[in-house]
Structures are given as C-alpha cells and as structure tokens.
Design a protein around this motif. Structure first.
Motif, PDB file in Angstrom:
ATOM      1  N   ARG A 199       0.899  -1.238   0.044  1.00  0.00           N
ATOM      2  CA  ARG A 199      -0.049   0.205  -0.251  1.00  0.00           C
ATOM      3  C   ARG A 199       1.021   1.252   0.181  1.00  0.00           C
ATOM      4  O   ARG A 199       1.165   1.966   1.031  1.00  0.00           O
ATOM      5  N   ILE A 200       1.433   1.620  -0.964  1.00  0.00           N
ATOM      6  CA  ILE A 200       2.538   2.785  -1.507  1.00  0.00           C
ATOM      7  C   ILE A 200       1.855   3.366  -2.402  1.00  0.00           C
ATOM      8  O   ILE A 200       1.636   3.075  -3.547  1.00  0.00           O
ATOM      9  N   ALA A 201       1.484   4.618  -2.214  1.00  0.00           N
ATOM     10  CA  ALA A 201       0.965   5.651  -3.384  1.00  0.00           C
ATOM     11  C   ALA A 201       2.003   6.331  -4.077  1.00  0.00           C
ATOM     12  O   ALA A 201       3.174   6.621  -3.507  1.00  0.00           O
ATOM     13  N   ILE A 202       1.965   6.315  -5.432  1.00  0.00           N
ATOM     14  CA  ILE A 202       2.779   7.060  -6.294  1.00  0.00           C
ATOM     15  C   ILE A 202       2.163   8.030  -7.015  1.00  0.00           C
ATOM     16  O   ILE A 202       0.973   7.892  -7.847  1.00  0.00           O
ATOM     17  N   VAL A 203       2.581   9.270  -6.676  1.00  0.00           N
ATOM     18  CA  VAL A 203       1.973  10.653  -7.259  1.00  0.00           C
ATOM     19  C   VAL A 203       2.826  11.480  -8.080  1.00  0.00           C
ATOM     20  O   VAL A 203       4.030  11.703  -7.397  1.00  0.00           O
ATOM     21  N   GLY A 204       2.631  11.866  -9.530  1.00  0.00           N
ATOM     22  CA  GLY A 204       3.625  12.683 -10.008  1.00  0.00           C
ATOM     23  C   GLY A 204       3.328  14.031 -10.128  1.00  0.00           C
ATOM     24  O   GLY A 204       1.963  14.356 -10.159  1.00  0.00           O
ATOM     25  N   VAL A 205       4.268  14.706 -10.071  1.00  0.00           N
ATOM     26  CA  VAL A 205       4.038  16.161 -10.562  1.00  0.00           C
ATOM     27  C   VAL A 205       4.705  16.392 -11.829  1.00  0.00           C
ATOM     28  O   VAL A 205       6.073  16.324 -11.765  1.00  0.00           O
ATOM     29  N   PRO A 206       4.097  16.368 -13.115  1.00  0.00           N
ATOM     30  CA  PRO A 206       4.950  16.329 -14.348  1.00  0.00           C
ATOM     31  C   PRO A 206       5.552  17.660 -14.487  1.00  0.00           C
ATOM     32  O   PRO A 206       5.244  18.705 -14.588  1.00  0.00           O
ATOM     33  N   LYS A 207       6.766  17.420 -15.151  1.00  0.00           N
ATOM     34  CA  LYS A 207       7.810  18.409 -15.285  1.00  0.00           C
ATOM     35  C   LYS A 207       8.413  18.368 -16.693  1.00  0.00           C
ATOM     36  O   LYS A 207       9.055  17.335 -17.129  1.00  0.00           O
ATOM     37  N   THR A 208       8.146  19.372 -17.465  1.00  0.00           N
ATOM     38  CA  THR A 208       8.706  19.322 -18.942  1.00  0.00           C
ATOM     39  C   THR A 208       8.947  20.650 -19.359  1.00  0.00           C
ATOM     40  O   THR A 208       7.841  21.368 -19.459  1.00  0.00           O
ATOM     41  N   ILE A 209      10.022  21.308 -19.669  1.00  0.00           N
ATOM     42  CA  ILE A 209      10.197  22.454 -19.899  1.00  0.00           C
ATOM     43  C   ILE A 209       9.764  23.064 -21.098  1.00  0.00           C
ATOM     44  O   ILE A 209       9.159  23.885 -21.678  1.00  0.00           O
ATOM     45  N   ASP A 210       9.422  21.598 -22.310  1.00  0.00           N
ATOM     46  CA  ASP A 210       9.144  21.969 -23.555  1.00  0.00           C
ATOM     47  C   ASP A 210       7.613  21.759 -23.371  1.00  0.00           C
ATOM     48  O   ASP A 210       6.878  22.177 -24.496  1.00  0.00           O
ATOM     49  N   ASN A 211       6.950  21.588 -22.396  1.00  0.00           N
ATOM     50  CA  ASN A 211       5.371  21.675 -22.482  1.00  0.00           C
ATOM     51  C   ASN A 211       4.713  20.779 -23.162  1.00  0.00           C
ATOM     52  O   ASN A 211       3.780  20.869 -23.794  1.00  0.00           O
ATOM     53  N   ASP A 212       5.339  19.465 -23.305  1.00  0.00           N
ATOM     54  CA  ASP A 212       4.900  18.447 -24.346  1.00  0.00           C
ATOM     55  C   ASP A 212       4.186  17.304 -23.584  1.00  0.00           C
ATOM     56  O   ASP A 212       4.004  16.453 -24.370  1.00  0.00           O
ATOM     57  N   ILE A 213       3.783  17.287 -22.330  1.00  0.00           N
ATOM     58  CA  ILE A 213       2.945  16.235 -21.845  1.00  0.00           C
ATOM     59  C   ILE A 213       1.375  16.639 -21.995  1.00  0.00           C
ATOM     60  O   ILE A 213       1.023  17.739 -21.526  1.00  0.00           O
ATOM     61  N   PRO A 214       0.811  15.674 -22.522  1.00  0.00           N
ATOM     62  CA  PRO A 214      -0.568  15.799 -22.853  1.00  0.00           C
ATOM     63  C   PRO A 214      -1.390  15.940 -21.499  1.00  0.00           C
ATOM     64  O   PRO A 214      -1.179  15.275 -20.455  1.00  0.00           O
ATOM     65  N   HIS A 215      -2.687  16.356 -21.680  1.00  0.00           N
ATOM     66  CA  HIS A 215      -3.655  16.308 -20.715  1.00  0.00           C
ATOM     67  C   HIS A 215      -3.956  17.197 -19.416  1.00  0.00           C
ATOM     68  O   HIS A 215      -4.336  16.916 -18.530  1.00  0.00           O
TER      69      HIS A 215
END
Length: 439
Positions: A199-215
């Motif tokens: 029971r381990i939670a994995i939560v991301g804060v998306p980082k991309t200087i190119d702004n190319d991650i969708p949604h």
C-alpha cells in the motif's frame, strides 16, 4: 478516442480517516473547500465534440477534480513520504519540493519526509546516496534559487530494487517530479507495488520545460522558460539591427514540440522566422528558407530566426544514438543552418554578419518567475491532497482553469505538440510574417 474509463484515477482503498483540513470549513454554510466524486471536469471543450460521442451525460469523459477530500487514507501521524526529482533541470523544481513539504507539514501534520538524491538513482542502495531529511525549516528559502536541492539524473532503474528500498524505509507515499520518461518509471513502480500487494501511493508532478506532456494543461517552468527565451530574441534583434546583413539564430529547447519557440516569438514580435519540429521546411527553392531569408534581409536589413532544437531534423543525417533517458540524440540543426546560410550568402556576394544565441542551459537553471512559483505551489498542494486520500498512479494538472488528477497511463500514451493547423501557429505566422509554407 479517450473514454471515461481512461480517466479513472486509482485508489489504494477506502478513505476513512477525518481530514485535518476540517478547520478550514467549520462554521461555513457549505464545505465547498472539499471536492466530491460528482465534481468532474469535461475532457471535451466544444459542443460539437460532446455531441459527436452520442453517449449520455454521465458517460462523457471527465477528469477527477483535484483538491482535498473530507476523508484520508493515510494517517498523517504515521505516514512517511519520499520526494524525488528526475530528468533535466527546469525552473520551479525547488518550488514544488518546498510546496510539498510545507503542505504535508503545515496542514496535514506529516513530519517524516525524505528527499531522495539524484533521481531514481538515489533509490538504489548501490548508489551510496542517502536520503535527505526535509523539514519546513530546511526548505523555507529554496524557492529563491534554481535547480533542485535533491539533484537529478536521467535513466531508468530496476523497479524491484526501488520498491525494495521504499519498503525497507517504510515509505508510504512517493512524489515523483519529472517528465514523461520519469512518469513511465513511476508507472512501473506501481506495477511492482501491485505485484507485492503493498500500500504505497505514487503521485507525479509532471515536469517538462518543453510543455509537451498531454492532458495536464501547461507544465510548470514553461512560463519562465519562454520569458527568458524572449529576452534572448530581443538581444538578437538589437545585435542584428546594428550589423550589416545581420542574421541572428536563437536556438531554444523543444525536442518534439515548439511551444517555447512559438510563445517566446509572440512575446515581443522580434522574430522574422520560427522553425519548429511540427512544421517541415526546405532550405532550397523559391519557397525555401534561404530564399525567404534573403528577401527579408534585403527588405529589412536584418533577420532573426528562432529555432527549436528539434526542428529540421529531416535535413540532417539520420542517427540511432540515444541518451540515458532513451531519447534519440538530435542532430545539430543550428550549426547546419549557420553553415548553409553563410555559404548561400557568400555565393551571391551578399554581406552577412551572423550572430548565434543558445540560452538553453541558462533558462533551465534559473529560479521560477512569480507566475510559475504560484503554479508550482498549487500543483504541490493538489498532489498532497491526492496522495493523502490514497490516490496513486496519477499526476496532477490543470484543465479549464481547474486542477485535476490524471492517470499516468494516459499522459504517457502520447505527447502534446503545436498543431500546424491550430490557432497558436497561425498567431506565429501573423506575428513573423514568414511564408505560410517554406517547402
């Protein structure tokens, strides 16, 4: 086509513990500070798209709203949290670290927070990298400097070894701050955690200087990046206007997406040409870049080219080399352009003064500007709310001016890029007056 099922965020189990954020809503007529299961954000943004699906309202694809829940899954008094920053540098990394620690400490009462050094490598015991203890006091001023106090690295690590380490250290929540490759790694960690029934939670804060991650709307650090790039474009304009036959090339980041080039050019209208990966161009011929550049210099006396690093790769020799993150190594389009422009002007005995600018690493390493700092703080708060309520295998983002929780699999399934038929590229063409097509 994205469906409602694609946007469902996973949880580790039922949240039953009362939230310590209750004082923020006590005495109010409503508890609007909290978000509920029915509060969801539409995926589609036009009536035409919504109507084309032909499904009932409750089956339309919607995002889960980000924010605090009335009940928690993790007990703050016994929860241990880990934070890791992965991939290349980006303005705002320290702001996110600070925001996570302060929200955990101040509002949830979580005192046990570890910072893993140098990306996923810091979660591998053989690296010899011991985690840092992060406190509200130790992170209080880190937002004033660029980079990341935790360090970073590229490249994947064995998920079984990483999960072994998380279990050994009794980590309940791991926040991953990184790009699409880092999020793929986070998803692999979830798979290994599931296999062991932990029971381990994995939560991301998306980082991309190119702004190319969708949604996710816009990635943090992007505003700072294109603002700094715009300053370099302005410097290039000053330089070339003071020279005979001045041509300036400003190379900015953008491996597969030209957002920095587009926004930086629009910020001050000093660019005459913007070259991005999404729009092909030719060098030769009446409609090619060289002919258009010569016309521009003849008419205006100078020209500024804004070049995304991934533009024009079809003009270069193919390579199969990859970096530590598995990304294809790009050809040096800036050097190639300088060489062919110099040769072309020389062949016609035209005067040329070339100026080259590459502000890339300077942009990556600066502190976040105020707009990005606010965004980083809010993303961090939303990430903590999600993790403490037991959400996992997800990242935080913003859609329709609302913060949302987005499953990792959908943000790593594709990429976000400039549409050659969209209004952003049309704005660039209007701003630069470059030919609609240079092919």
């Amino acid at each position: 086509m994205v469906t409602l099922a694609d946007l469902q965020v996973r949880t580790l189990g039922e949240a039953t513990l009362p939230s310590p954020l209750a004082p923020y809503v006590q005495g109010r007529a409503t508890n609007e500070y909290y978000v509920g299961a029915a509060d969801r954000i539409l995926y589609d943004d036009t009536l035409e798209l919504i109507a084309s699906r032909g499904v009932p309202l409750e089956q339309l694809p919607t995002f889960e709203t980000g924010g605090p829940r009335p009940e928690l899954f993790f007990d703050p008094a016994t929860t241990r949290v880990g934070i890791v920053t992965c991939g290349g540098l980006c303005p705002g990394l320290n702001d996110v670290i600070r925001g996570l620690v302060l929200e955990l400490h101040t509002h949830y009462g979580v005192r046990d927070v570890l910072g893993f050094r140098n990306g996923y490598a810091g979660l591998v015991p053989d690296s010899g990298l011991e985690p840092m203890v992060l406190t509200a006091e130790s992170v209080a001023r880190i937002n004033e400097r660029g980079g990341t106090i935790l360090g970073s690295s590229r490249g994947a690590q064995d998920p079984t070894v990483i999960v072994d380490r998380l279990v050994e250290l009794h980590v309940d929540i791991l926040f991953v701050i990184g790009g699409d490759g880092s999020m793929r790694g986070a998803h692999r960690l979830v798979g290994e955690i599931d296999r062991r029934d932990e029971r381990i939670a994995i939560v991301g804060v998306p980082k991309t200087i190119d702004n190319d991650i969708p949604h996710i709307g816009q990635s943090f650090g992007f505003t700072t990046a294109f603002g700094r790039a715009a300053q370099s474009i302005k410097s290039a304009r000053v330089e070339v206007e003071a020279a005979i036959g001045g041509v300036g090339i400003v190379e900015v980041m953008g491996r597969h997406a030209g957002f920095i080039a587009c926004y930086a050019a629009l910020a001050n209208h000093d660019a005459d040409f913007v070259l991005i990966p999404e729009v092909e161009f030719s060098l030769d011929g009446e409609n090619g870049l060289l002919a258009a550049l010569k016309r521009c210099v003849a008419q205006k006396g100078s020209a500024v080219i804004v070049l995304a690093e991934g533009a024009g790769q079809g003009l270069l020799a193919d390579t199969t080399d990859t970096d530590a993150s598995g990304n294809r190594v790009l050809g040096d389009i800036a050097t190639h352009l300088r060489d062919v422009i110099a040769a072309d002007f020389a062949s016609g005995s035209r005067p040329l003064t070339m100026r080259a600018f590459n502000p890339g690493y300077a942009i990556r390493s600066v502190p976040a500007d105020p707009v990005d700092s606010v965004y980083c703080a809010r993303l961090a708060q939303i990430a903590v709310h999600a993790a403490m309520s037991g959400r996992t295998d997800m990242v935080v983002g913003r859609r329709r001016h609302r913060f949302v929780n987005v499953p990792i699999p959908i943000v790593t399934a594709g990429s976000h890029s400039v549409s050659p038929d969209g209004d952003l590229w049309l704005s660039v063409l209007e701003s630069t007056a470059q030919p609609f097509s240079m092919s």
